[in-house]
Design a protein around this motif. Structure first.
Motif, PDB file in Angstrom:
ATOM      1  N   GLU A 179       0.865  -1.169   0.000  1.00 25.58           N
ATOM      2  CA  GLU A 179       0.000   0.000   0.000  1.00 25.58           C
ATOM      3  C   GLU A 179       0.909   1.227   0.000  1.00 25.58           C
ATOM      4  N   LEU A 180       0.645   2.133  -0.902  1.00 21.88           N
ATOM      5  CA  LEU A 180       1.432   3.360  -1.006  1.00 21.88           C
ATOM      6  C   LEU A 180       0.619   4.520  -0.454  1.00 21.88           C
ATOM      7  N   GLY A 181       1.275   5.425   0.234  1.00 20.57           N
ATOM      8  CA  GLY A 181       0.530   6.541   0.776  1.00 20.57           C
ATOM      9  C   GLY A 181       1.413   7.607   1.377  1.00 20.57           C
ATOM     10  N   VAL A 182       0.812   8.375   2.261  1.00 15.30           N
ATOM     11  CA  VAL A 182       1.520   9.504   2.877  1.00 15.30           C
ATOM     12  C   VAL A 182       1.177   9.571   4.364  1.00 15.30           C
ATOM     13  N   VAL A 183       2.015  10.289   5.090  1.00 13.80           N
ATOM     14  CA  VAL A 183       1.697  10.723   6.449  1.00 13.80           C
ATOM     15  C   VAL A 183       1.439  12.231   6.320  1.00 13.80           C
ATOM     16  N   PRO A 184       0.195  12.687   6.509  1.00 13.08           N
ATOM     17  CA  PRO A 184      -0.180  14.059   6.165  1.00 13.08           C
ATOM     18  C   PRO A 184       0.736  15.148   6.705  1.00 13.08           C
ATOM     19  N   GLN A 185       1.241  14.985   7.923  1.00 14.54           N
ATOM     20  CA  GLN A 185       2.049  16.066   8.498  1.00 14.54           C
ATOM     21  C   GLN A 185       3.373  16.269   7.767  1.00 14.54           C
ATOM     22  N   LEU A 199       3.941  10.751  -7.707  1.00 14.67           N
ATOM     23  CA  LEU A 199       4.481   9.429  -7.406  1.00 14.67           C
ATOM     24  C   LEU A 199       3.378   8.385  -7.211  1.00 14.67           C
ATOM     25  N   LEU A 200       2.250   8.814  -6.686  1.00 19.22           N
ATOM     26  CA  LEU A 200       1.160   7.890  -6.390  1.00 19.22           C
ATOM     27  C   LEU A 200       0.173   7.750  -7.537  1.00 19.22           C
ATOM     28  N   GLY A 201       0.414   8.464  -8.635  1.00 21.59           N
ATOM     29  CA  GLY A 201      -0.474   8.362  -9.785  1.00 21.59           C
ATOM     30  C   GLY A 201      -1.815   9.029  -9.565  1.00 21.59           C
ATOM     31  N   LEU A 202      -1.823  10.109  -8.773  1.00 17.61           N
ATOM     32  CA  LEU A 202      -3.058  10.812  -8.450  1.00 17.61           C
ATOM     33  C   LEU A 202      -2.987  12.257  -8.923  1.00 17.61           C
ATOM     34  N   SER A 228       2.468  -3.790  -6.831  1.00 15.56           N
ATOM     35  CA  SER A 228       2.864  -5.186  -6.673  1.00 15.56           C
ATOM     36  C   SER A 228       4.348  -5.268  -6.370  1.00 15.56           C
ATOM     37  N   LYS A 229       4.780  -6.420  -5.906  1.00 11.45           N
ATOM     38  CA  LYS A 229       6.196  -6.618  -5.619  1.00 11.45           C
ATOM     39  C   LYS A 229       7.050  -6.469  -6.871  1.00 11.45           C
ATOM     40  N   SER A 230       6.455  -6.776  -8.020  1.00 13.16           N
ATOM     41  CA  SER A 230       7.235  -6.728  -9.251  1.00 13.16           C
ATOM     42  C   SER A 230       7.550  -5.299  -9.691  1.00 13.16           C
ATOM     43  N   ASP A 231       6.829  -4.315  -9.134  1.00 15.68           N
ATOM     44  CA  ASP A 231       7.059  -2.928  -9.522  1.00 15.68           C
ATOM     45  C   ASP A 231       8.176  -2.340  -8.663  1.00 15.68           C
ATOM     46  N   GLU A 232       9.365  -2.880  -8.834  1.00 12.75           N
ATOM     47  CA  GLU A 232      10.488  -2.511  -7.974  1.00 12.75           C
ATOM     48  C   GLU A 232      10.928  -1.066  -8.179  1.00 12.75           C
ATOM     49  N   GLU A 233      10.824  -0.589  -9.410  1.00  9.59           N
ATOM     50  CA  GLU A 233      11.255   0.794  -9.690  1.00  9.59           C
ATOM     51  C   GLU A 233      10.389   1.795  -8.944  1.00  9.59           C
ATOM     52  N   LEU A 234       9.066   1.581  -8.961  1.00 12.97           N
ATOM     53  CA  LEU A 234       8.174   2.494  -8.249  1.00 12.97           C
ATOM     54  C   LEU A 234       8.426   2.439  -6.751  1.00 12.97           C
ATOM     55  N   ILE A 235       8.606   1.257  -6.207  1.00 18.87           N
ATOM     56  CA  ILE A 235       8.848   1.134  -4.768  1.00 18.87           C
ATOM     57  C   ILE A 235      10.128   1.871  -4.385  1.00 18.87           C
ATOM     58  N   ALA A 236      11.142   1.777  -5.223  1.00 19.78           N
ATOM     59  CA  ALA A 236      12.393   2.477  -4.945  1.00 19.78           C
ATOM     60  C   ALA A 236      12.176   3.991  -4.935  1.00 19.78           C
ATOM     61  N   GLU A 237      11.344   4.487  -5.846  1.00 22.05           N
ATOM     62  CA  GLU A 237      11.052   5.928  -5.892  1.00 22.05           C
ATOM     63  C   GLU A 237      10.266   6.373  -4.670  1.00 22.05           C
ATOM     64  N   ILE A 238       9.297   5.543  -4.265  1.00 22.26           N
ATOM     65  CA  ILE A 238       8.493   5.865  -3.076  1.00 22.26           C
ATOM     66  C   ILE A 238       9.386   5.918  -1.842  1.00 22.26           C
ATOM     67  N   GLU A 239      10.286   4.947  -1.750  1.00 20.29           N
ATOM     68  CA  GLU A 239      11.170   4.858  -0.597  1.00 20.29           C
ATOM     69  C   GLU A 239      12.145   6.023  -0.550  1.00 20.29           C
ATOM     70  N   THR A 244       6.416  10.462   0.585  1.00 20.61           N
ATOM     71  CA  THR A 244       5.602   9.250   0.420  1.00 20.61           C
ATOM     72  C   THR A 244       6.226   8.100   1.203  1.00 20.61           C
ATOM     73  N   THR A 245       5.414   7.097   1.464  1.00 18.74           N
ATOM     74  CA  THR A 245       5.894   5.909   2.157  1.00 18.74           C
ATOM     75  C   THR A 245       5.030   4.727   1.743  1.00 18.74           C
ATOM     76  N   TYR A 246       5.295   3.557   2.293  1.00 12.00           N
ATOM     77  CA  TYR A 246       4.531   2.357   1.919  1.00 12.00           C
ATOM     78  C   TYR A 246       4.554   1.362   3.070  1.00 12.00           C
TER      79      TYR A 246
END
Length: 674
Positions: A179-185, A199-202, A228-239, A244-246
């Protein structure tokens, strides 16, 4: 005057008669009340049988509408109320309540509900009539239900069954994703919100709308999309981002990605239309359901049964909720396929994303070992939530990755020639050692054919042309002449014996192979064309693999199977070719590789035998057009699988040898490990 006296006397008599009628006992009234209760006539129960105090305390909506809603929400059926009758000599004191034990039974969405209780009737006057009335409270709906309590239905989703290959390797499994998302603060300004939305496609607007929900807390994670786990590039960008976080979450996984996309399909949220149809089967609005492929076809087996609990949610402080009925979830069934994931992956990878299809079968029992459509799509993308932009990209791709090619049919070209030869040999019209003298590149029977002529690719083939040489050089003229010798009726009967014109008995719906559009061969030219897989002949790729089975197993085509629990080795067609004639074809198909033009399959790693084919698709005006290349092959020594492959538009890639190279690469990779 006499008339008035008569009327008065009649009225007096009526009062006398009425007054002599026995009044209903509390047992009579309860019997009537329970009759309406069992019939769920809640309005009548409320208006004619409840005490005045009960109606004042519980308005009609608390009584009628609530019980009607509970019947619907809890899927109440087989509702039955009974009571224990009073002794025959019972006397009723109108100053005291009349008490009766009752027994309540019903079936619900969560199973049976039963309870014993008591009911009181009070004698009172209502609307100038004295009668016994029911002293009602919510405990008569459910014994533990009190005013202010709520009845709730809680669903516990069943774990979905998994789809496995023949070795138990997971093709569709209950894994994890993110799950990808944010911490509002952490979103301090507009730039942060823009970065997070991208980053979240929104859109920024939808991001802000989500963060404006009442439950959102400034210091807590807010999930906004999935990956998904296979989307490693997106997860790396989120991290890597500060905004953003996940977090990991349960998610359906498809470990083999594109290689199995068309076969397994994927699951998705249930639609309103599906929910309306399936709600009676235990589906809820938050359920996931098979949307494509085997996930959809196997839905009934994979889904399982959701768990359901019916609770009384107590409002009084210090009291615990009461479980009225509970049905534990039942995990869906795991379904094992006959497919070999290693073979399927090797074949898919060998096709290098080219548009085409492939199927592999076991000649020993008809098991389907691989079933491929290329290019594929990654079902993990659909699970994570595909954007409209990405779906449009797939839909508009000229290679058409969303089209399931293994379900379609194509002109098989010269891969049909071994079948033509087998029919002729069995009919006694084709002598495999008898050579024909064939001159030139084209041929026609006589002038009655007009401008139609049969062409061959290798006019340099040395005469005489016998069956072996005809297969090695893939000589169209040889097979056209053999078809004319056997005649249309014999050829049609032979092709019918190989399953052309019939529905393939297979777990997945595929298009049936055909001899022609109407099943006949109306001219000698059409007969000639059909003998080498052109004309109006079309074949499904799985059927094409299956029709080579008789050459390896003694003359039988088995019903192809997909599921491990299907009966194997069920004969579909038999007695198609003798052992001697099959041996002749096997020798020639090995020579096709060693002496012919499938050089790419002539590798040191393993001895491959088979037959190439090229099918030309004419344009609307009969001009030359696209060419599809085929290769049907097997390990010449082990003979444990048959692989049929088709690649579209090979006209600029060296013809069907291009496909032979792909097939050989797949076989080499597979046999290295098996």
């Amino acid at each position: 005057m006499k008339r008035y006296l008569g009327v008065a006397a009649g009225a007096g008599l009526l009062l006398l008669v009425t007054g002599c009628q026995p009044q209903p006992t509390p047992e009579d009234r309860l019997n009537e009340y329970i009759g309406h209760w069992n019939g769920q006539d809640f309005q009548v129960m409320y208006e004619e049988y409840l005490t005045q105090e009960s109606r004042e305390e519980f308005p009609a909506e608390s009584f009628v509408e609530r019980q009607q809603q509970l019947v619907e929400d809890l899927s109440i059926e087989n509702f039955e109320v009974s009571f224990t009758a009073a002794p025959d000599d019972a006397e009723w004191d109108e100053e005291q309540p009349a008490e009766f034990p009752i027994q309540v039974k019903m079936d619900s969405v969560a199973g049976p509900i039963e309870f014993d209780h008591s009911i009181s009737l009070v004698h009172e006057e209502q609307e100038d009539a004295e009668m016994w009335f029911v002293d009602w409270d919510p405990s008569l709906i459910f014994k533990e239900l009190e005013e202010g309590d709520e009845v709730a239905v809680r669903t516990e989703p069943a774990e979905r069954g998994e789809i496995l290959d023949r070795e138990g390797r997971g093709l569709a499994i209950n894994g994890t994703g993110y799950e990808l998302g944010v911490v509002p603060q952490r979103l301090e300004d507009e730039a942060d919100r823009e970065e997070a939305a991208e980053l979240l496609g929104l859109t920024v607007e939808s991001l802000e709308e989500s963060l404006g929900q009442s439950w959102v807390q400034a210091d807590q994670f807010v999930p906004l999309s999935k990956a998904s786990k296979s989307d490693e590039e997106l997860i790396a960008e989120i991290e890597a981002s500060d905004v953003t976080t996940y977090r990991e979450t349960a998610m359906r996984e498809y470990p083999y990605g594109e290689a199995f996309g068309h076969l397994t399909g994927y699951i998705g949220s249930i639609t309103a239309e599906q929910l309306e149809e399936l709600q009676s089967e235990g589906y809820g609005p938050n359920d996931l359901i098979g949307r494509q492929g085997l996930e959809r076809r196997l839905e009934e087996r994979l889904h399982g049964d959701n768990g359901v609990r019916i609770l009384i949610q107590k409002q009084a402080e210090g009291t615990e909720n009461v479980v009225l009925a509970a049905q534990e979830p039942v995990t869906g069934e795991d379904v094992e396929l006959t497919i070999d994931a290693e073979l399927q992956t090797a074949v898919y990878d060998s096709m290098q994303g080219e548009p085409g299809t492939a199927a592999a079968v076991s000649p020993e029992n008809g098991e389907t070992l691989a079933l491929i459509s290329s290019p594929g799509f990654d079902p993990n993308e659909f699970i994570a939530g595909m954007s409209g932009e990405r779906y449009a990209e797939l839909s508009e791709d000229p290679l058409n990755p969303l089209f399931t090619r293994f379900a379609a049919r194509y002109a098989p070209g010269s891969t049909i020639k071994p079948v033509t030869a087998a029919i002729g040999m069995e009919a006694g019209t084709l002598d495999p050692v008898e050579g024909l003298t064939i001159e030139g590149q084209t041929w026609q029977k006589d002038s009655s054919w007009g401008s139609y002529r049969v062409s061959r690719l290798h006019p340099e083939a040395p005469n005489p042309i016998d069956l072996n040489r005809a297969l090695v050089y893939s000589d169209n003229i040889y097979f056209a002449r053999q078809a004319l010798d056997m005649g249309a009726d014999t050829f049609i009967d032979g092709l019918t014996g190989y399953g052309f014109g019939e529905e393939l008995p297979f777990a997945i719906g595929v298009e049936s192979s055909q001899i022609s559009n109407d099943g006949s061969l109306g001219s000698e030219g059409q007969l000639a064309d059909t003998s080498f897989g052109q004309g109006q002949m079309l074949a499904n790729i799985l059927h094409l693999a299956s029709i080579y089975e008789p050459f390896l197993n003694g003359g039988t085509i088995y019903e192809p199977t997909m599921y491990a629990d299907e009966e194997k080795g069920v004969v579909w067609k038999e007695g198609l070719i003798t052992d001697d004639n099959a041996a002749i074809l096997r020798d020639s198909m090995r020579n096709v590789i060693t002496d012919g033009y499938a050089d790419s399959a002539n590798i040191d790693a393993l001895p491959i035998a088979g037959k190439t084919g090229t099918a030309e698709l004419k344009g609307a005006l009969g001009e030359e057009g696209q060419e599809n290349g085929f290769f049907v092959s097997y390990h010449a020594e082990r003979q444990d699988l048959i692989l049929a492959m088709m690649i579209e538009s090979i006209e600029d890639n060296g013809g069907s040898d291009y496909v032979a190279g792909f097939s050989a690469s797949a076989m080499e990779q597979y046999y290295q490990n098996n």
